[in-house]
Design a protein around this motif. Structure first.
Motif: not given
Ligand SMILES: [Zn+2]
Length: 525
Positions: A428-437, A501-508
């Motif tokens: 779900p889209n929420s997953f990435l936002f949770e991970l980022e948080k 880490l920031q690049q990895w999140i941006a890549m996801l």
């Protein structure tokens, strides 16, 4: 018998090609450049039947002229009784003749469209368009040393060349909206201190008929309303009009259902050094490598893009530029990268880097081109090169950006990229936002801590325990965890842990954008 090495190259090619508003400008510009080099090559061979061109090798100009381009470099060996100065004079003469013909034929074309126009401005703009640089270097103790010296001389020559004197900078008048550099052509020349209103009136009187034609006929590529072009940008459009091949527009490339498209620029890593090194093993090895690069551009690249071949802008040597469908950007980039090293045995330790931008079709093409060029430089700046640098421009919000290492095994790259896309697609889209948080505020930098945190967020997410992907592949959450961590090992090579880490999140996030059918971006109307 004396021997010389000559290198001839065109300057300012990148900016000339990238001064584009439409995809057709881009295509016509690169074809024009390549054709000019091709003609020069023919003239050189005609004049010096006894010389040998050692780069490029085996370019057949008849082959698919609309895709495969002559590279921007000619290297030749000259043998005979003449002095270096004599060769220099002769080569300059050939270049001058070629340029004169090119200018005259473009001016003739412009005159057909605008019979009332004085030709001096067009003439001046076209004359300063292509600036050739060349050196003729006397053969020293070894060919490699001679090559080194010739390249050094060429660099010095380019550095000494003062662009300001050469570019026809507009002093007054309307600036061409495509290149934003040269003065727009008009029937009545602009004079100093004209009001903006008066200048627009003059442009309108000259261009109104063409604008009207452009409105009536969408295929009429000459100009759209309010485009008053300079001689160079107009010549690109006239070339386009005469060409049988119509390069698809951004509206066609990015279809209605997906207004986003990708643009890719590839360049072989340290190709120049590699070529020079090969001279240690003799001229034959250099020529083999030269031949391999041509075969890559002529035979391999069109194959890689076979499903999307209409999107290929050019392949000249190890230089490739192409549009890509958003969905296949990462797969096609990998296919191209590995096709490069697998195409010929002499290239099998060779790597390449790429800049890729995913943009909306309404974004100015010029901007997208400039950003892709920046991404290419960024990819080359990664530790070990052999990377792609990707940016996604959403219609709203900050652009996403990260780099990804290709590695050395095609299957592994393909497997990791495809599985990551598939996993992200079902989350779900929420997953990435949770991970980022969970990750970004504290900037966890230990890989194992990141892995543990990813696992925690995955387990807590609404995703089912076993992720069924495309109806066949089934992964547990632990396996999905490994898949996403495999990307972590590829991003931001050589960057600090925090940056990585920031690049990895941006890549996801970018994988999410590429994988999902619906457009996550709300800016789309
Ligand atoms: Zn222009």
């Amino acid at each position: 018998m004396k021997q010389y090495l000559a290198i001839i190259t065109l300057s300012g090619v990148q900016s000339f090609i990238e001064q584009s508003r439409k995809t057709g400008d881009l295509w016509a510009g690169s074809q024009w450049m390549a054709k000019t080099m091709d003609q020069l090559h023919d003239e050189i061979i005609k004049k010096y039947s006894f010389c040998s061109v050692i780069f490029p090798q085996g370019v057949s100009s008849s082959k698919d002229a609309f895709r495969v381009a002559f590279p921007n470099r000619i290297v030749l060996l000259l043998k005979g009784e003449q002095t270096g100065e004599e060769y220099e004079r002769e080569i300059q003469w050939i270049i001058d003749k070629l340029q004169k013909q090119a200018v005259e034929s473009s001016v003739r074309q412009i005159k057909q469209q605008f019979p009332l126009m004085p030709t001096d401005l067009a003439d001046k703009q076209l004359r300063s368009l292509f600036k050739f640089h060349f050196v003729v270097t006397s053969h020293g103790s070894s060919l490699k040393e001679t090559m080194d010296e010739a390249e050094q001389q060429l660099r010095t020559k380019k550095k000494q060349f003062v662009y300001q004197d050469w570019m026809s900078q507009p002093e007054h008048g309307l600036v061409c909206p495509v290149c934003q550099e040269r003065t727009a052509l008009t029937n009545t020349p602009f004079t100093p201190r004209l009001s903006m209103g008066k200048m627009k009136q003059i442009a309108w009187e000259t261009w109104t008929q063409l604008w009207e034609k452009a409105q009536e006929d969408r295929k009429f590529v000459l100009a759209k309303e309010n485009e008053a072009l300079c001689a160079v940008c107009l010549s690109k459009r006239l070339r386009l009009k005469e060409s049988k091949y119509k390069f698809p527009s951004l509206d066609v490339i990015a279809e209605k259902k997906d207004p986003y498209y990708g643009l890719l620029m590839m360049d072989g890593d340290q190709m120049g050094d590699r070529m020079k090194q090969s001279l240690d093993d003799g001229l034959g090895t250099y020529q083999n490598l030269s031949q391999a690069i041509t075969e890559f551009a002529q035979g391999v690249v069109p194959d890689v893009f076979s499903d999307d071949e209409k999107l290929l802008i050019y392949a000249g040597g190890d230089d490739v530029m192409s549009f890509l469908p958003r969905k296949n950007v990462l797969q096609l980039a990998g296919k191209l990268r590995f096709a490069f090293s697998q195409s010929r045995p002499s290239l099998n330790t060779q790597t390449a880097s790429m800049g890729i931008v995913i943009a909306h079709r309404r974004q100015p093409l010029r901007h997208v081109l400039a950003e892709t060029r920046k991404m290419e430089a960024l990819a080359k700046a990664q530790e070990g090169k052999n990377s792609l640098a990707l940016t996604v421009f959403l219609r709203s919000g900050t652009p996403l950006q990260a780099s990804l290492h290709f590695g050395y095994h095609e299957e592994q790259y393909k497997d990791e990229v495809e599985k990551s896309l598939a996993v992200i697609k079902v989350l779900p889209n929420s997953f990435l936002f949770e991970l980022e948080k969970a990750l970004l505020p504290g900037l966890l930098s230990e890989k194992e801590m990141i892995r543990a945190e990813l696992k925690r967020v995955l387990n807590r997410s609404e995703a089912p325990n076993r992720l069924v992907i495309e109806g066949q592949l089934e992964l547990s959450k632990d396996e999905a965890n490994d898949v996403l961590m495999s990307l972590y090992d590829r991003v931001g090579r050589g960057a600090s842990e925090e940056d990585r880490l920031q690049q990895w999140i941006a890549m996801l996030h970018m994988f999410n954008f590429i994988a999902k059918d619906e457009i996550a971006d709300k800016g789309e109307s």
